[in-house]
Design a protein around this motif. Structure first.
Motif: not given
Length: 200
Positions: A113, A136-138, A171-174, A193
């Motif tokens: 990441c 995946h992003c945050g 967290t764990s966003n898209i 990511s």
């Protein structure tokens, strides 16, 4: 490191091909034979062992910023390889460096990441490169809670949303778009990511 070196197996070839111009820090974690190897190749060695109040990354960022003519760092972007993955206190020290140099764009990279600071003083437009990053992003508040954060381009967008540790963090966003926008009243960490590259 292997991902930056075309999967070379011969360490000596890697060492000679990727010779740093400068090695700067307090020299407490570099092996003497490695230091001597690069000194003999002509790398400049800057020993800052007298300064134990800043990290090696902090010292190197200062060095790079001082190289910019006229001191204008507005277009400077510093990529820091190997900044994540390892001791958690070292990772937090590197994230703290992002905050200490909040007016300079610094990107921390690992094999998995990247992380960069999004200062709360700006509206941010992030251009995603789908071939190398995502999905995946945050977004994580850093320093102080965020009373209001708004985004576009994410599966679960924020809409004037409060974020804080002990409450909601994104967290764990898209990512769902090649352009993500972020507006917040406080500093946020953006992380996304990195896609694994296929070995040939």
């Amino acid at each position: 490191m292997p991902n930056l070196c075309d999967h070379e197996d011969d360490v000596s070839i890697i060492q000679e091909r990727y010779k740093p111009d400068v090695i700067k820090g307090d020299m407490d974690s570099i092996r003497p034979e490695v230091l001597n190897f690069y000194r003999n190749l002509g790398t400049s060695i800057v020993d800052n062992s007298d300064d134990q109040d800043t990290t090696d990354l902090h010292k190197c960022i200062t060095y790079v910023r001082d190289l910019v003519p006229g001191g204008d760092n507005s277009n400077l972007c510093i990529l820091v390889a190997g900044a994540l993955g390892g001791r958690f206190d070292h990772e937090m020290g590197n994230i703290n460096t992002l905050c200490r140099f909040s007016t300079t764009r610094i990107v921390l990279l690992s094999d998995d990441c990247l992380i960069q600071l999004l200062p709360g003083t700006h509206h941010h437009e992030i251009h995603i490169q789908p071939s190398v990053e995502g999905p995946h992003c945050g977004l994580i508040p850093i320093g102080t809670p965020s009373g209001s954060s708004t985004t576009t381009g994410l599966r679960w967008n924020l809409d004037n949303t409060e974020m804080k540790f002990g409450g909601l963090v994104s967290t764990s966003n898209i990512v769902t778009s090649e352009t993500v926008t972020v507006q917040s009243d406080s500093d946020l960490l953006w992380t996304i990511s990195l896609r694994k590259q296929q070995q040939t």
